[in-house]
Motif scaffolding. Structure first.
Motif, PDB file in Angstrom:
ATOM      1  N   LEU A  58      39.584  24.831  62.803  1.00 25.79           N
ATOM      2  CA  LEU A  58      39.016  23.596  63.098  1.00 25.79           C
ATOM      3  C   LEU A  58      39.109  22.592  62.195  1.00 25.79           C
ATOM      4  O   LEU A  58      39.277  21.290  62.572  1.00 25.79           O
ATOM      5  N   THR A  59      39.321  22.739  60.804  1.00 29.52           N
ATOM      6  CA  THR A  59      39.710  21.602  59.956  1.00 29.52           C
ATOM      7  C   THR A  59      41.215  20.930  60.409  1.00 29.52           C
ATOM      8  O   THR A  59      41.205  19.522  60.509  1.00 29.52           O
ATOM      9  N   ALA A  60      42.049  21.639  60.870  1.00 28.36           N
ATOM     10  CA  ALA A  60      43.301  21.234  61.190  1.00 28.36           C
ATOM     11  C   ALA A  60      43.021  20.446  62.553  1.00 28.36           C
ATOM     12  O   ALA A  60      43.703  19.416  62.835  1.00 28.36           O
ATOM     13  N   ALA A  61      42.324  21.022  63.703  1.00 26.22           N
ATOM     14  CA  ALA A  61      42.230  20.385  64.927  1.00 26.22           C
ATOM     15  C   ALA A  61      41.579  18.948  64.781  1.00 26.22           C
ATOM     16  O   ALA A  61      41.758  18.146  65.497  1.00 26.22           O
ATOM     17  N   LEU A  62      40.449  18.870  63.835  1.00 24.50           N
ATOM     18  CA  LEU A  62      39.609  17.620  63.604  1.00 24.50           C
ATOM     19  C   LEU A  62      40.839  16.716  62.873  1.00 24.50           C
ATOM     20  O   LEU A  62      40.605  15.579  63.336  1.00 24.50           O
ATOM     21  N   ALA A  63      41.367  17.069  61.976  1.00 24.66           N
ATOM     22  CA  ALA A  63      42.537  16.114  61.290  1.00 24.66           C
ATOM     23  C   ALA A  63      43.548  15.539  62.461  1.00 24.66           C
ATOM     24  O   ALA A  63      43.598  14.558  62.114  1.00 24.66           O
ATOM     25  N   GLU A  64      43.640  16.347  63.155  1.00 30.68           N
ATOM     26  CA  GLU A  64      44.711  15.728  64.368  1.00 30.68           C
ATOM     27  C   GLU A  64      44.119  15.116  65.351  1.00 30.68           C
ATOM     28  O   GLU A  64      44.897  14.158  65.680  1.00 30.68           O
ATOM     29  N   ARG A  65      43.061  15.048  65.210  1.00 30.21           N
ATOM     30  CA  ARG A  65      42.046  13.825  66.103  1.00 30.21           C
ATOM     31  C   ARG A  65      41.586  12.918  65.352  1.00 30.21           C
ATOM     32  O   ARG A  65      40.773  12.224  65.823  1.00 30.21           O
ATOM     33  N   GLY A  66      42.113  12.606  64.173  1.00 31.40           N
ATOM     34  CA  GLY A  66      41.463  11.487  63.332  1.00 31.40           C
ATOM     35  C   GLY A  66      40.252  11.505  62.447  1.00 31.40           C
ATOM     36  O   GLY A  66      39.712  10.797  62.163  1.00 31.40           O
ATOM     37  N   VAL A  67      39.795  12.786  62.294  1.00 35.22           N
ATOM     38  CA  VAL A  67      38.463  12.931  61.904  1.00 35.22           C
ATOM     39  C   VAL A  67      38.578  13.566  60.474  1.00 35.22           C
ATOM     40  O   VAL A  67      39.293  14.370  60.132  1.00 35.22           O
ATOM     41  N   VAL A  68      38.028  13.164  59.428  1.00 38.85           N
ATOM     42  CA  VAL A  68      38.078  13.352  57.925  1.00 38.85           C
ATOM     43  C   VAL A  68      37.140  14.671  57.704  1.00 38.85           C
ATOM     44  O   VAL A  68      35.899  14.904  58.559  1.00 38.85           O
ATOM     45  N   VAL A  69      37.641  15.846  57.134  1.00 37.29           N
ATOM     46  CA  VAL A  69      36.820  16.966  56.925  1.00 37.29           C
ATOM     47  C   VAL A  69      36.774  17.252  55.305  1.00 37.29           C
ATOM     48  O   VAL A  69      37.759  17.052  54.606  1.00 37.29           O
ATOM     49  N   GLU A  70      35.543  17.747  55.098  1.00 35.53           N
ATOM     50  CA  GLU A  70      35.388  18.046  53.809  1.00 35.53           C
ATOM     51  C   GLU A  70      34.884  19.600  53.622  1.00 35.53           C
ATOM     52  O   GLU A  70      33.891  19.726  54.071  1.00 35.53           O
ATOM     53  N   LYS A  71      35.557  20.464  53.169  1.00 30.05           N
ATOM     54  CA  LYS A  71      35.302  21.722  53.167  1.00 30.05           C
ATOM     55  C   LYS A  71      34.578  22.347  51.795  1.00 30.05           C
ATOM     56  O   LYS A  71      35.510  21.758  50.754  1.00 30.05           O
ATOM     57  N   PHE A  72      33.738  23.076  52.095  1.00 27.66           N
ATOM     58  CA  PHE A  72      32.893  23.520  50.633  1.00 27.66           C
ATOM     59  C   PHE A  72      32.948  25.266  51.004  1.00 27.66           C
ATOM     60  O   PHE A  72      32.273  25.700  51.427  1.00 27.66           O
TER      61      PHE A  72
END
Length: 312
Positions: free
Chosen positions: A187-201
């Protein structure tokens, strides 16, 4: 009246028998209850009331719920100083008296806001407007250094309490056998491909204060959990409870994770966040390892998040 501010008052009053305590009306019963102060040695002041000290004047302004109900700030107009109590404080210990323009102080102030003030965002908004007209060049909070560039902290607070949201997804998660982590990474990679910033914890190692800071601005939270005894993992339970208590201005949410033979994790997590006024954009729970259909569902969730964030 909170003990980190008022705990030494009984000792001070014992040393100086002529001294009295000046406080807001709401503080008086709290000082009596928490510290056992003699009512006769407490004087309450009205909102806006002044106290002349011989060449210096203190003016008191009630600023409740930043973060206790009795909080007030004190303005010293002759020196252009605002003593702000907990309001505008920072979680930083330093020998430097003044903050200067050090960005680490603003970062520490954001952590303080996230952990202490965020549940009272509407009260903070109102109290910011209340102090803005006052003339001050210094802000002296009870926690952290003195702000000698006051516009920096005021502008930061005004941004944090605003309704503006960042194009950010926060993902607190934990994984027991790797399935949930595979889903989070996908999901992190999919969001990044769509231009969404992700912060994982990753919750077994994360600094929970940094998670709180990330929630200040984020538009979306996606909770990742394996199933333990039919419900969410205990670490996820705790993080979700924290998010609910802090009441960030999130607009959207999702739940992803895995299970062995059955799960009620989604239902239980949904019941833990009544304070979060969020739209749930999707839930993806897989049995065992994620398969093609699960990855397709994660792509659909990423699409939904992208579309919602495009309208922010």
């Amino acid at each position: 009246a909170e003990q980190d501010h008022a705990g030494s008052i009984p000792a001070v009053l014992a040393m100086y028998p002529e001294a009295i305590v000046v406080c807001s009306p709401k503080a008086k019963p709290l000082l009596i209850d928490h510290l056992g102060l003699d009512e006769a040695r407490i004087r309450t002041v009205a909102d806006g009331e002044t106290l002349a000290l011989g060449g210096k004047t203190l003016q008191f302004f009630h600023t409740p719920w930043v973060h206790w109900p009795e909080t007030m700030v004190t303005h010293l107009p002759e020196e252009k100083i605002l003593f702000s109590c907990d309001f505008l404080g920072s979680h930083i210990a330093t020998s430097r008296l003044y903050a200067g323009e050090d960005p680490t102080v603003i970062t520490a102030a954001k952590r303080y806001y996230a952990e202490i003030m965020m549940p009272f965002r509407s009260s903070v908004q109102g109290n910011l407007k209340k102090i803005r007209p006052l003339a001050f060049d210094l802000i002296a909070p009870s926690h952290g250094p003195i702000y000698d560039h006051v516009e920096g902290i005021l502008a930061a607070y005004e941004e944090w309490v605003s309704d503006r949201l960042a194009n950010v997804v926060v993902i607190p998660y934990i994984s027991m056998h790797g399935s949930t982590e595979l889903m989070v990474d996908y999901l992190t990679a999919a969001l990044a491909e769509r231009g969404v910033v992700v912060e994982k914890f990753e919750l077994s190692t994360t600094d929970i204060g940094k998670l709180a800071m990330a929630l200040v601005d984020a538009a979306t939270i996606v909770i990742g959990t394996p199933t333990v005894h039919v419900g969410p993992h205990p670490s996820v339970f705790n993080a979700t409870h924290l998010a609910n208590a802090l009441r960030p201005k999130l607009k959207y949410a999702g739940i992803i994770g895995s299970y062995g033979w059955g799960t009620k994790a989604v239902e239980q997590l949904a019941g833990l966040i009544p304070n979060l006024k969020v739209e749930v954009l999707g839930t993806v729970m897989c049995k065992g390892l994620p398969k093609a259909g699960d990855f397709a569902a994660l792509d659909a969730l990423a699409d939904a998040i992208r579309d919602k964030h495009a309208a922010l």
